[in-house]
Design an enzyme around this catalytic site. Structure first.
Site, PDB file in Angstrom:
ATOM      1  N   HIS A 166       0.890  -1.521  -0.485  1.00 21.92           N
ATOM      2  CA  HIS A 166      -0.182   0.286  -0.072  1.00 21.92           C
ATOM      3  C   HIS A 166       0.930   1.600  -0.322  1.00 21.92           C
ATOM      4  O   HIS A 166       0.253   2.103   0.406  1.00 21.92           O
ATOM      5  CB  HIS A 166      -0.771  -0.032   1.281  1.00 21.92           C
ATOM      6  CG  HIS A 166      -2.010   0.513   1.125  1.00 21.92           C
ATOM      7  ND1 HIS A 166      -2.343   1.950   2.149  1.00 21.92           N
ATOM      8  CD2 HIS A 166      -3.459   0.367   0.526  1.00 21.92           C
ATOM      9  CE1 HIS A 166      -3.729   2.242   1.394  1.00 21.92           C
ATOM     10  NE2 HIS A 166      -4.144   1.602   0.377  1.00 21.92           N
ATOM     11  N   LYS A 196       2.813   4.577  -1.259  1.00 20.36           N
ATOM     12  CA  LYS A 196       2.902   5.118  -2.517  1.00 20.36           C
ATOM     13  C   LYS A 196       3.927   6.244  -2.093  1.00 20.36           C
ATOM     14  O   LYS A 196       3.561   7.060  -1.409  1.00 20.36           O
ATOM     15  CB  LYS A 196       1.810   6.612  -2.523  1.00 20.36           C
ATOM     16  CG  LYS A 196       0.268   5.601  -2.249  1.00 20.36           C
ATOM     17  CD  LYS A 196      -0.490   5.011  -1.243  1.00 20.36           C
ATOM     18  CE  LYS A 196      -1.275   4.860  -1.936  1.00 20.36           C
ATOM     19  NZ  LYS A 196      -2.223   4.510   0.472  1.00 20.36           N
ATOM     20  N   ASP A 246      17.369  10.149  -6.019  1.00 20.49           N
ATOM     21  CA  ASP A 246      18.770  10.567  -6.383  1.00 20.49           C
ATOM     22  C   ASP A 246      19.033  10.540  -4.827  1.00 20.49           C
ATOM     23  O   ASP A 246      19.789  11.489  -4.451  1.00 20.49           O
ATOM     24  CB  ASP A 246      19.228  12.298  -6.414  1.00 20.49           C
ATOM     25  CG  ASP A 246      18.265  12.253  -7.959  1.00 20.49           C
ATOM     26  OD1 ASP A 246      18.781  11.369  -8.745  1.00 20.49           O
ATOM     27  OD2 ASP A 246      18.747  13.520  -8.714  1.00 20.49           O
TER      28      ASP A 246
END
Length: 207
Positions: free
Chosen positions: A149, A151, A156
């Site tokens: 779940h 996100k 970098d």
């Protein structure tokens, strides 16, 4: 008298350093450099490669974004377009064409783009997996949990993008969502990158 002043200044500087008042970090180059981080070994499948670490972080910044009302999608696209070396992605629901296109542009200019998806992506008609493959990015699928779940994007090893915002058009156009942008805090970026690699160890290639 000049040499006495120089010697005196050096003694003062050494004294401050030994007392912990002045750190060596202030004397480092201001240019952002990227060097191999060989702490991440490559496994036989080549999945956990050598990462890239920003030796000098950006100026510290924390910014918040919300929908409706703000262009969260545009902010994320801008961050991807600014990537120089590596992008790590964890996505639960991923179908936003602007983000897939931006990752494709990053891949085309030589940025290392690595994506972990939830296994539900393989069953969704409008999923990111096949579109990423078309841009020569082979996603991995996290099969070690009931639901991947996350996100998250780590850019970098310096910039972290996270929040409730799924990487979908609906998140921008229909939902109430939040996005947090964290730059110049390498300890936070390192923690997210380490967790990304932990989830990669529980993943398999997208089919």
């Amino acid at each position: 008298h000049r040499w006495k002043a120089a010697v005196g200044g050096g003694v003062v500087a050494l004294g401050l350093l030994s007392a912990g008042i002045v750190g060596l970090g202030g004397f480092s180059s201001s240019a952002t450099q990227y060097a191999p981080d060989r702490s991440a070994a490559t496994d036989p499948a080549g999945r956990v490669g050598i990462g890239l670490t920003a030796t000098v972080a950006s100026n510290p910044e924390i910014a918040t974004f919300f929908t409706p009302g703000q262009d969260c999608m545009g902010m994320i696209v801008t961050a991807i377009d600014g990537a120089k070396a590596e992008i790590l992605v964890q996505a639960y629901s991923f179908s936003a064409k602007p983000l897939i296109s931006a990752l494709g542009r990053a891949k085309a200019r030589g940025v290392k783009v690595r994506v972990i998806l939830d296994k539900a992506d393989e069953r969704e008609r409008n999923s990111a997996g096949s579109r990423l493959i078309a841009k020569r990015i082979l996603p991995q699928v996290d099969t070690g949990v009931a639901s991947a779940h996350n996100k998250v994007m780590v850019i970098d090893r310096d910039t972290v993008i996270t929040g409730s915002f799924n990487f979908t058009a609906a998140a921008q156009k229909k939902n109430a969502e939040n996005v947090l942008l964290i730059k110049g805090h390498p300890n936070i970026a390192a923690a997210y990158a380490k967790n990304w690699e932990r989830r990669l160890a529980a993943s398999r290639p997208y089919t």
